[in-house]
Design a protein around this motif. Structure first.
Motif, short mmCIF file in Angstrom:
data_model
loop_
_atom_site.label_atom_id
_atom_site.label_comp_id
_atom_site.label_asym_id
_atom_site.label_seq_id
_atom_site.Cartn_x
_atom_site.Cartn_y
_atom_site.Cartn_z
N HIS A 149 -0.91 1.96 7.33
CA HIS A 149 -1.33 1.28 6.06
C HIS A 149 -2.50 0.38 6.48
O HIS A 149 -3.64 0.52 6.02
N HIS A 150 -2.41 -0.47 7.52
CA HIS A 150 -3.42 -1.20 8.29
C HIS A 150 -4.70 -0.49 8.51
O HIS A 150 -5.75 -0.82 8.36
N ILE A 151 -4.18 0.82 9.39
CA ILE A 151 -5.42 1.34 9.71
C ILE A 151 -6.39 1.97 8.57
O ILE A 151 -7.55 1.91 8.78
N CYS A 152 -5.77 2.60 7.55
CA CYS A 152 -6.46 3.10 6.45
C CYS A 152 -7.04 1.91 5.67
O CYS A 152 -8.27 2.36 5.56
N GLU A 153 -6.40 0.78 5.42
CA GLU A 153 -7.24 -0.39 4.76
C GLU A 153 -8.33 -0.87 5.72
O GLU A 153 -9.46 -1.40 5.10
N LEU A 208 -5.04 6.01 -3.32
CA LEU A 208 -6.26 6.04 -3.17
C LEU A 208 -7.04 5.02 -4.25
O LEU A 208 -7.98 4.43 -3.92
N ASP A 209 -6.31 4.85 -5.43
CA ASP A 209 -6.97 3.69 -6.27
C ASP A 209 -6.96 2.52 -5.41
O ASP A 209 -8.06 1.60 -5.51
N HIS A 210 -5.75 2.17 -4.70
CA HIS A 210 -5.76 0.83 -3.91
C HIS A 210 -7.19 0.79 -3.09
O HIS A 210 -7.79 -0.10 -2.60
N MET A 211 -7.21 2.00 -2.24
CA MET A 211 -8.37 1.95 -1.19
C MET A 211 -9.76 1.81 -2.03
O MET A 211 -10.81 1.09 -1.42
N VAL A 212 -10.09 2.47 -3.03
CA VAL A 212 -11.24 2.36 -3.87
C VAL A 212 -11.42 0.94 -4.32
O VAL A 212 -12.55 0.26 -4.45
N GLU A 213 -10.37 0.18 -4.76
CA GLU A 213 -10.42 -0.90 -5.37
C GLU A 213 -10.95 -1.97 -4.09
O GLU A 213 -11.63 -2.99 -4.40
#
Length: 202
Positions: free
Chosen positions: A165-169, A41-46
């Protein structure tokens, strides 16, 4: 004449389930300081911060000993509230944003309207239960919570892709790029509310 002052918003949200401090600057550079206790979640908000150019400070102390639901939901609610606070009456903004977001084999499409009428259309799915330690079923809920609290009509669609991972990002980056368009001031609009009603929402 439209104001040139930075548009900032902040929220402190304390419950028995989570303690959250969030601040945003819509006219930032994509700087971030994010600590939720959930690494992915940190990675996605970043990613959202960097690609929207919205500065985000997000510190969350949640009941992760229970599960990740409260931390995910409450952080999204507070982020949406902070964005809404920073937008104020929404004078002069682009209001609409859309982006195609490719990432290797994955392609997502995101379109949104900062309308004051929250709605999420979600056409994406994951084939694994977790990304890192984050439950993938919570990803749709995160976007739903942001849309509800920020007053965004949000359409998100995975066009194709196989790597979770690619889908979410891809979805987060598409959301970021669409938000960048929507929150930016349009100098031709000046201080006008981008609606023939004279207000957004309601």
């Amino acid at each position: 004449m439209a104001s040139t002052a930075p548009r900032t918003g902040s929220v402190n949200r304390n419950t028995t389930e989570t303690k959250i401090a969030i601040a945003v600057n819509l006219d930032g550079t994509g700087a971030y300081d994010v600590h939720t206790g959930i690494g992915f979640l940190d990675h996605m908000v970043e990613q959202f911060s960097r690609h929207s150019l919205i500065d985000v400070t997000m510190h969350v102390d949640g009941d992760l000993h229970v599960d990740q639901h409260h931390t995910t939901e409450d952080s999204a609610i507070a982020l949406g509230q902070a964005i809404s606070d920073a937008l104020g009456d929404k004078a002069g903004i682009g209001r609409y944003g859309a982006a195609y977001s490719p990432m290797d084999e994955t392609l997502s499409r995101v379109a949104l309207d900062i309308s004051g009428r929250p709605y999420l259309v979600w056409k994406a799915k994951f084939t694994q239960e977790k990304l890192g330690e984050w439950d993938t079923e919570l990803i749709e809920h995160w976007f739903h919570s942001v849309a509800q609290s920020a007053g965004i009509t949000l359409h998100m669609e995975l066009l194709h892709g196989t790597n979770n991972h690619h889908i979410c990002e891809s979805l987060y980056k598409g959301f970021a790029r669409a938000m960048r368009q929507a929150v930016e001031r349009d100098p031709r609009k000046g201080s006008a509310i981008p609606s023939t009603k004279g207000q957004l929402g309601g």
